[in-house]
Design an enzyme around this catalytic site. Sequence first.
Site, PDB file in Angstrom:
ATOM      1  N   ARG A  65       0.808  -1.205   0.000  1.00 51.80           N
ATOM      2  CA  ARG A  65       0.000   0.000   0.000  1.00 51.80           C
ATOM      3  C   ARG A  65       0.856   1.277   0.000  1.00 51.80           C
ATOM      4  O   ARG A  65       0.446   2.328  -0.492  1.00 51.80           O
ATOM      5  CB  ARG A  65      -0.879  -0.050   1.256  1.00 51.80           C
ATOM      6  CG  ARG A  65      -2.032   0.842   1.259  1.00 51.80           C
ATOM      7  CD  ARG A  65      -2.800   0.644   2.551  1.00 51.80           C
ATOM      8  NE  ARG A  65      -3.551   1.845   2.821  1.00 51.80           N
ATOM      9  CZ  ARG A  65      -4.720   2.102   2.267  1.00 51.80           C
ATOM     10  NH1 ARG A  65      -5.285   1.268   1.462  1.00 51.80           N
ATOM     11  NH2 ARG A  65      -5.331   3.239   2.526  1.00 51.80           N
ATOM     12  N   ILE A  89      -7.594   8.001  -1.123  1.00 52.48           N
ATOM     13  CA  ILE A  89      -7.470   6.545  -1.189  1.00 52.48           C
ATOM     14  C   ILE A  89      -8.269   6.031   0.009  1.00 52.48           C
ATOM     15  O   ILE A  89      -8.161   6.575   1.124  1.00 52.48           O
ATOM     16  CB  ILE A  89      -6.001   6.057  -1.159  1.00 52.48           C
ATOM     17  CG1 ILE A  89      -5.933   4.518  -1.208  1.00 52.48           C
ATOM     18  CG2 ILE A  89      -5.205   6.603   0.016  1.00 52.48           C
ATOM     19  CD1 ILE A  89      -4.521   3.957  -1.435  1.00 52.48           C
ATOM     20  N   SER A  90      -9.099   5.013  -0.224  1.00 56.26           N
ATOM     21  CA  SER A  90      -9.935   4.490   0.865  1.00 56.26           C
ATOM     22  C   SER A  90      -9.069   3.867   1.955  1.00 56.26           C
ATOM     23  O   SER A  90      -7.919   3.487   1.712  1.00 56.26           O
ATOM     24  CB  SER A  90     -10.896   3.430   0.334  1.00 56.26           C
ATOM     25  OG  SER A  90     -11.694   3.957  -0.685  1.00 56.26           O
ATOM     26  N   ALA A  91      -9.650   3.725   3.139  1.00 58.64           N
ATOM     27  CA  ALA A  91      -8.935   3.102   4.265  1.00 58.64           C
ATOM     28  C   ALA A  91      -8.716   1.612   3.978  1.00 58.64           C
ATOM     29  O   ALA A  91      -9.528   0.984   3.293  1.00 58.64           O
ATOM     30  CB  ALA A  91      -9.759   3.263   5.536  1.00 58.64           C
TER      31      ALA A  91
END
Length: 255
Positions: A65, A89-91
């Site tokens: 990530r 960016i999503s968790a």
Amino acid sequence: MEVLRSILSCFSSSSRTRARPGAQSHHGLWSSRASDKNKSMVEQLQRYGVIRSTKVAEVMEAIDRGLFVPLGGTPYHDSPMPIGYNATISAPHMHAACLELLEKNLQPGMRALDVGSGTGYLTACFALMVGPEGRAVGVEHIPELVATSIENIKKSAAAPQLNDGSLSIHVADGREGWPELAPYDAIHVGAAAPQIPEALIQQLKPGGRMVIPVGTVFQELKVVDKKLDGTVGLRDETSVQYVPLTSKESQLHAR
Ligand code: SAH
């Protein structure tokens, strides 16, 4: 899920990881730290029950990530991060939850569409899930994000699939889907739609599944299953907060 979310938002893997002894070069040292942190993040998500599938864990371990979060961000912390252009960016727990919900529709050889692909992180995960015989397609309407996402993917474990063509990212309005490669076994939408775009339902294969946040102020993550006879079933998974699925102009001028 709500409870999980509040628990998960409290953890950061950064304080729990150390560089492996013996890492020599500056690059080597950085790499081993990054992969350790990514691995601890995945282990935390497994411990909290967000990741149950071994395959999802393997894929999230393989796609670091840290390669997808802009410099200065905290990629292994369980929260969304700004990526510019009024997008995030999503968790990690949301990425993990969506991979879990779509796992059966991300088997080797299947086709997956990622609408609002942003950093390219989840599209890269989809590519590893479906493999070189499948297709993972990202659609994103900000050209600069598409360019960065391709650079990010080139550094990741999904790079070979960019070269063999089983992974591609396109600049387009995701509300129209990507008809060229339809129908899809899996569709993920990474931005909240006021209602489910008809084109996306049409591009879902019978037996396929779409995961899409729907709503404006209050949003629900909806799971849309197209049955073999073509009828569509719908259920709410959890309440969420995503950036809107909208026009490029509205997104760039949002305050
Ligand atoms: N899932 C991605 C990005 C999530 S943010 C990630 O985690 O990295 C939502 C993304 O949807 C943003 O990049 C935004 O630019 C994009 N988006 C919003 N409306 C869109 C539309 N109509 N067509 C394509 N992309 C869109």
